[in-house]
Design an enzyme around this catalytic site. Structure first.
Site, short mmCIF file in Angstrom:
data_model
loop_
_atom_site.label_atom_id
_atom_site.label_comp_id
_atom_site.label_asym_id
_atom_site.label_seq_id
_atom_site.Cartn_x
_atom_site.Cartn_y
_atom_site.Cartn_z
N ASP A 1 7.18 27.95 66.97
CA ASP A 1 7.10 26.52 66.66
C ASP A 1 5.68 26.14 66.23
O ASP A 1 5.01 26.90 65.53
CB ASP A 1 7.56 25.70 67.86
CG ASP A 1 8.26 24.42 67.44
OD1 ASP A 1 7.55 23.49 67.01
OD2 ASP A 1 9.49 24.34 67.51
N HIS B 1 6.22 19.61 69.54
CA HIS B 1 7.57 20.14 69.49
C HIS B 1 7.72 21.42 70.31
O HIS B 1 8.65 21.56 71.12
CB HIS B 1 7.93 20.38 68.03
CG HIS B 1 9.37 20.49 67.73
ND1 HIS B 1 9.93 21.64 67.23
CD2 HIS B 1 10.38 19.62 67.84
CE1 HIS B 1 11.23 21.46 67.04
NE2 HIS B 1 11.52 20.25 67.40
N SER C 1 17.07 20.52 68.22
CA SER C 1 15.85 21.14 68.74
C SER C 1 15.89 21.26 70.25
O SER C 1 15.35 22.21 70.82
CB SER C 1 14.63 20.29 68.37
OG SER C 1 14.23 20.53 67.06
#
Length: 564
Positions: A144, A185, A359
């Site tokens: 990520d 994230h 996600s």
């Protein structure tokens, strides 16, 4: 299946490539030979792309970092080198983090409703924990935008050996901070997997005794080399790679891994974990608002990845969720504004209850897979997919496309085989016997160009390579490799029906896809016929379903999802 060629209103559409100053090269002869050629041609030698391979990363400081034109001179010099068997100037890849930009008004809950019996059914994690499985001995890495390795709820589980920064080319995956905290994230995904238990901070990761690593690879230039290096990082140390990103979820993109990333997937499943196979868990995509289809994403559409969809706490299809035939399973995530989201770690040593989208679903599945791997470390990558199929169930998931496939399992394009159950999975894992070696049977369906107006159906009686070493009696993945041109690609629905009557929609209508490029050697994949007997008549159907006036719908919906 061999390419299906269709010709109708073909027009050329060109997309600008952005070329970098990096090259991937294949040079048999070892690192010394690659270094020699690099020096001779004034490249910087940056080492092998895969450990023990003939693929190397070269960079030329005399070439601009970003250009709309390939560097012809360097291409010609490499082409003249007899020891260079293959090369490719790297181009920029468009990849998006699969988060949903929703700012909820809900109060902070501090309760992980999806795993603490607050909803029925939940992911059944408490039952799996009660049998003693918490992910101990399993290493999970989040690919990520980095991971806040010193977060108080991650630091005790952080694994530096399972981490790297390919954007900065250093071992530290710490995210780059900014006022908007856009690089949060990876940290959020990591906390879902391995947030430390019983320390009074944030929530608890499902695999709270697993080791967690992070790869920073989305916060900068993204190339095939960077993706390949990320996917192949320490394959004998890392067990599970969790990824919540992919091509644009805009309903009009058809894109997937490049040559090197595809090689990384193959090498990982063939050689990772001492031959048992690396496990790649992938978020299916957040393009539902644009009627995107995750079979147009070559990462979720790969047989080597385990594609995970989402459902809301009410068991409904989220507004952002994409449907496709390659989704294998589902976990929870967010829904509309008044529905709860996922609790996890956040950057700047904080916690959040606002993690959303597919996600959030993929790391939950990766964590449950870590529990199963602790229960049985000898599971292969294909064993794990079999377990996921058998550990998922319809539960209370609402969709209008549930069907019973040829072996009696319910399956949906929105949810795959249903909601993943951690307890069922660990119990099956403990007694699972390894499946037989994988076989591949290739069948030519259409070998000459066909013309389509609005509808085409092709039937083929298949023996599934009976009487040969590749004979198949029980299916896993089905791939239809198709090449076609069409006046408006998004108007086409392509479906495949098995001899046992299971219909897989390989790609549905995509109103925003106005491309005239069609599909070029694109492999659509379905998991809906898992364990079926493939012998018999298969039917491939192509239908134009764009007669409801896509343009009018897109023009007048004014930001709202167009009705179907």
């Amino acid at each position: 299946m061999r390419p299906l060629a269709l010709l109708c209103g073909l027009r050329l559409a060109l997309a600008l490539e952005v070329y970098t100053n990096s090259w991937a090269v294949r040079i048999p002869g070892g690192a010394s030979e690659a270094g020699r050629i690099a020096r001779k041609q004034h490249f910087s030698y940056l080492g092998p792309i895969f450990e023990g391979s003939d693929y190397y990363h070269l960079q030329h400081r005399g070439v601009t970092k970003k250009s709309f034109n390939p560097h012809r001179g360097q291409q010609l010099l490499l082409k003249k080198e007899p020891r260079v068997h293959w090369f490719e100037q790297q181009t920029l890849k468009r990849r998006k983090r699969r988060f949903v930009s929703v700012v909820p008004t809900d109060p902070w809950f501090y309760k992980q409703w999806y795993m603490n019996n607050d909803v029925s059914p939940d992911l059944n994690v408490l039952s799996a924990w009660s049998t003693g499985y918490t992910g101990k001995g399993v290493v999970v890495t989040v690919l990520d935008d980095g991971i806040e390795k010193d977060h108080p709820d991650l630091v005790n589980n952080y694994d530096s050996k399972a981490s790297y920064d390919f954007n900065g080319n250093d071992p530290d995956p710490q995210p780059r901070y900014s006022p908007s905290n856009e690089n949060r994230h990876g940290t959020r995904c990591a906390g879902e997997v391995a947030g430390v238990a019983n320390n009074g901070i944030c929530g608890t990761g499902i695999a709270y005794n697993a080791k967690i690593g992070g790869v920073r690879m989305l916060d900068g230039i993204i190339t095939d080399i960077i993706e390949a290096k990320s996917l192949s990082l320490k394959p004998q140390h890392i067990h599970i790679y969790s990824a919540s990103w992919g091509p644009e979820d805009d309903g009009k993109t058809v894109d997937g891994p490049g040559i090197l990333a595809m090689e990384a997937f193959y090498r990982g499943t063939a050689n990772g974990r001492e031959g048992l196979g690396s496990l790649f868990v992938w978020a299916s995509g957040n393009g539902g608002f644009h009627y995107d289809n995750c079979n147009c994403d070559g990462y979720t559409n790969s047989i080597y990845t385990l594609s995970v969809g989402s459902t809301t706490e009410r068991g409904e299809v989220p507004w952002y969720s994409e449907a496709c035939a390659s989704i294998l399973t589902t976990t929870y995530s967010s829904g509309v504004k008044n529905e709860r989201q996922i609790v996890t770690t956040d950057v700047r040593h904080r916690c959040t209850d606002r993690h959303t989208g597919t996600s959030a679903s993929a790391p939950l599945a990766a964590a449950i897979i870590a529990l199963a791997l602790e229960a049985n470390p000898a599971l292969t990558w294909r064993d794990m997919q079999h377990l996921v199929v058998r550990s998922s169930n319809v539960a209370l998931l609402k969709a209008d496309d549930w069907v019973l496939n040829g072996v009696g399992r319910k399956v949906s394009h929105h949810y795959g085989y249903g909601l993943l159950d951690a307890n069922i999975m660990v119990n099956l894992a403990k007694k699972w016997e390894t499946v037989r070696p994988q076989r591949r049977c290739l069948i030519r369906v259409i070998s000459s160009p066909q013309t389509i107006a609005t509808h085409l159906v092709v039937h083929r009686n298949v023996t599934a390579c009976a009487g040969t070493p590749n004979s198949i009696r029980s299916l896993e993945h089905v791939q239809a490799r198709i090449t076609l041109s069409y006046s408006r690609r998004g108007d086409l629905e392509i479906s495949l029906t098995s001899p046992m009557g299971t219909k897989s929609v390989l790609v549905d209508v995509r109103p925003y896809d106005t491309s005239t490029k069609g599909y070029r050697d694109w492999s659509f994949m379905s998991t809906h016929s898992w364990d079926e007997d493939p012998q018999g008549v298969w039917s491939l159907e192509l239908r134009n379903k764009g007669d409801y006036n896509n343009n009018e719908c897109i023009t007048h919906c004014r930001g709202l999802a167009c009705p179907r």
